[in-house]
Design a protein around this motif. Structure first.
Motif, short mmCIF file in Angstrom:
data_model
loop_
_atom_site.label_atom_id
_atom_site.label_comp_id
_atom_site.label_asym_id
_atom_site.label_seq_id
_atom_site.Cartn_x
_atom_site.Cartn_y
_atom_site.Cartn_z
N ASP A 179 0.82 -1.21 0.00
CA ASP A 179 0.00 0.00 0.00
C ASP A 179 0.85 1.26 0.00
O ASP A 179 0.37 2.34 -0.36
CB ASP A 179 -0.92 0.02 1.23
N TYR A 180 2.13 1.14 0.39
CA TYR A 180 2.99 2.31 0.50
C TYR A 180 4.16 2.26 -0.48
O TYR A 180 4.58 3.30 -1.01
CB TYR A 180 3.51 2.43 1.95
N THR A 181 4.68 1.07 -0.78
CA THR A 181 5.76 0.98 -1.76
C THR A 181 5.27 1.31 -3.17
O THR A 181 6.08 1.58 -4.06
CB THR A 181 6.41 -0.42 -1.76
N ARG A 182 3.97 1.28 -3.38
CA ARG A 182 3.45 1.65 -4.71
C ARG A 182 3.72 3.12 -5.03
O ARG A 182 3.67 3.53 -6.20
CB ARG A 182 1.95 1.38 -4.79
N PHE A 183 4.03 3.91 -3.99
CA PHE A 183 4.35 5.33 -4.21
C PHE A 183 5.85 5.56 -4.35
O PHE A 183 6.29 6.70 -4.48
CB PHE A 183 3.82 6.17 -3.04
N GLY A 227 11.90 1.25 -3.51
CA GLY A 227 10.87 0.53 -2.76
C GLY A 227 11.44 -0.66 -2.00
O GLY A 227 11.06 -0.92 -0.86
N ILE A 228 12.39 -1.37 -2.63
CA ILE A 228 13.00 -2.54 -2.00
C ILE A 228 13.85 -2.13 -0.81
O ILE A 228 13.71 -2.66 0.30
CB ILE A 228 13.84 -3.32 -3.03
N TRP A 229 14.75 -1.17 -1.02
CA TRP A 229 15.65 -0.76 0.06
C TRP A 229 14.91 -0.02 1.16
O TRP A 229 15.25 -0.15 2.34
CB TRP A 229 16.78 0.10 -0.49
N GLY A 230 13.91 0.75 0.79
CA GLY A 230 13.12 1.44 1.81
C GLY A 230 12.39 0.45 2.71
O GLY A 230 12.35 0.61 3.94
N SER A 231 11.84 -0.60 2.10
CA SER A 231 11.15 -1.63 2.88
C SER A 231 12.12 -2.39 3.76
O SER A 231 11.83 -2.67 4.93
CB SER A 231 10.44 -2.61 1.93
N PHE A 232 13.30 -2.72 3.20
CA PHE A 232 14.28 -3.49 3.97
C PHE A 232 14.78 -2.71 5.18
O PHE A 232 14.79 -3.20 6.30
CB PHE A 232 15.46 -3.86 3.07
N LEU A 233 15.18 -1.45 4.95
CA LEU A 233 15.73 -0.65 6.04
C LEU A 233 14.66 -0.30 7.08
O LEU A 233 14.90 -0.39 8.29
CB LEU A 233 16.36 0.63 5.48
#
Length: 288
Positions: A83-87, A94-100
């Motif tokens: 719902d948030y990585t779609r932005f 999106g990948i690194w933001g989710s991982f960190l």
């Protein structure tokens, strides 16, 4: 407790109502920065005197049960990521933001949470903050963090609801979900929260095992717009739910989520070709 529950629910309702591109974005950044600083302070307080956390475990929970809760807690947030990585501005971002933000952040919070509970000898967050002399300001930051993170649940509930009724307003649905969640928080017994997490694990662990196997192993990466129901996957998922509770009762040292995901991924990979004909597809009329 009732008054605080109503106030938190009201704050979340206001948070949902705020414009995501205006005040909401600025307030959310403030909340994240303040919570990060609070976590740094707690880390310093805990680890500057490591002797304070050198204690023997005194609880009655087995290692397997504790390990399962450590897994199922972040698993309960997994459906919200999309719902948030779609932005995200890029796939890598999106990948690194989710991982960190997800893996590193969650791991750090687990360490800090366990450490503060050991130092303060009290698992209650408010008692922990007072015990390390951080006072009312820290409690205010925690309340702000509670509002911002619970907003994610309400907002994602609205997004998910639109998958069934796409014509509804996303923000209004999220506000209704906030009201429902507030009522449930007031009437349900928090002592049953562990069982609630197990229920989430029983649903999500086989579900994401199928999803990850389908996408990464079987390379089924194309969107199938005509597909309405995948009955074969539903049967495998239901088997996974049953397996989950079986493993919970066995209380194995490695929990229930990991073995269920491995077993269901294998079953889905082996049976997928044979049960593809069980799918229900529908041809949508072309726009004139």
């Amino acid at each position: 407790i009732t008054v605080w529950g109503l106030l938190i629910g009201l704050f979340i309702l206001v948070w949902v109502w705020l414009d995501k591109d205006g005040a909401w974005k600025k307030l959310n950044m403030v909340a994240v920065v303040l919570l990060f600083l609070l976590t740094v302070v707690l880390s310093v307080v805990i680890f500057k005197n490591p002797a304070g956390i050198d204690l023997q475990p005194a609880g009655g929970m087995s290692f397997g049960s504790a390990f399962e809760l450590v897994i199922v807690m972040p698993l309960s947030w997994l459906p919200l990521i999309a719902d948030y990585t779609r932005f995200a501005k890029s796939k890598a971002g999106g990948i690194w933001g989710s991982f960190l933000g997800y893996f590193v952040g969650s791991s750090w919070m687990y360490i800090v949470g366990l450490g503060t509970a050991l130092v303060a000898k009290d698992p209650d967050p408010s008692g922990v903050l007072l015990a390390v002399n951080l006072g009312v300001l820290a409690l205010g930051i925690v309340i702000l963090a509670t509002v911002t993170t619970t907003f994610l649940d309400a907002y994602s509930a609205g997004v998910t609801f639109l998958n069934i009724f796409p014509k509804l307003n996303e923000k209004k649905v999220a506000m209704v979900m906030t009201g429902i969640g507030t009522v449930l928080a007031l009437v349900l017994n928090m002592d049953d929260y562990q069982n609630f997490l197990y229920a989430i694990g029983s649903v999500f662990s086989p579900l994401f095992a199928i999803l990850l196997c389908d996408y990464f192993v079987l390379k089924n990466q194309d969107l199938q717009e005509k597909l309405k129901v995948n009955y074969g996957a539903i049967v495998v998922w239901a088997l996974g739910v049953a397996l989950y509770y079986w493993f919970i009762n066995l209380d194995l040292v490695f929990g229930a989520t990991m073995p269920v995901m491995v077993i269901i991924a294998i079953i889905h990979g082996v049976t997928r070709k044979g049960i593809e004909k069980w799918n229900y597809s529908k041809e949508y009329p072309k726009a004139s």
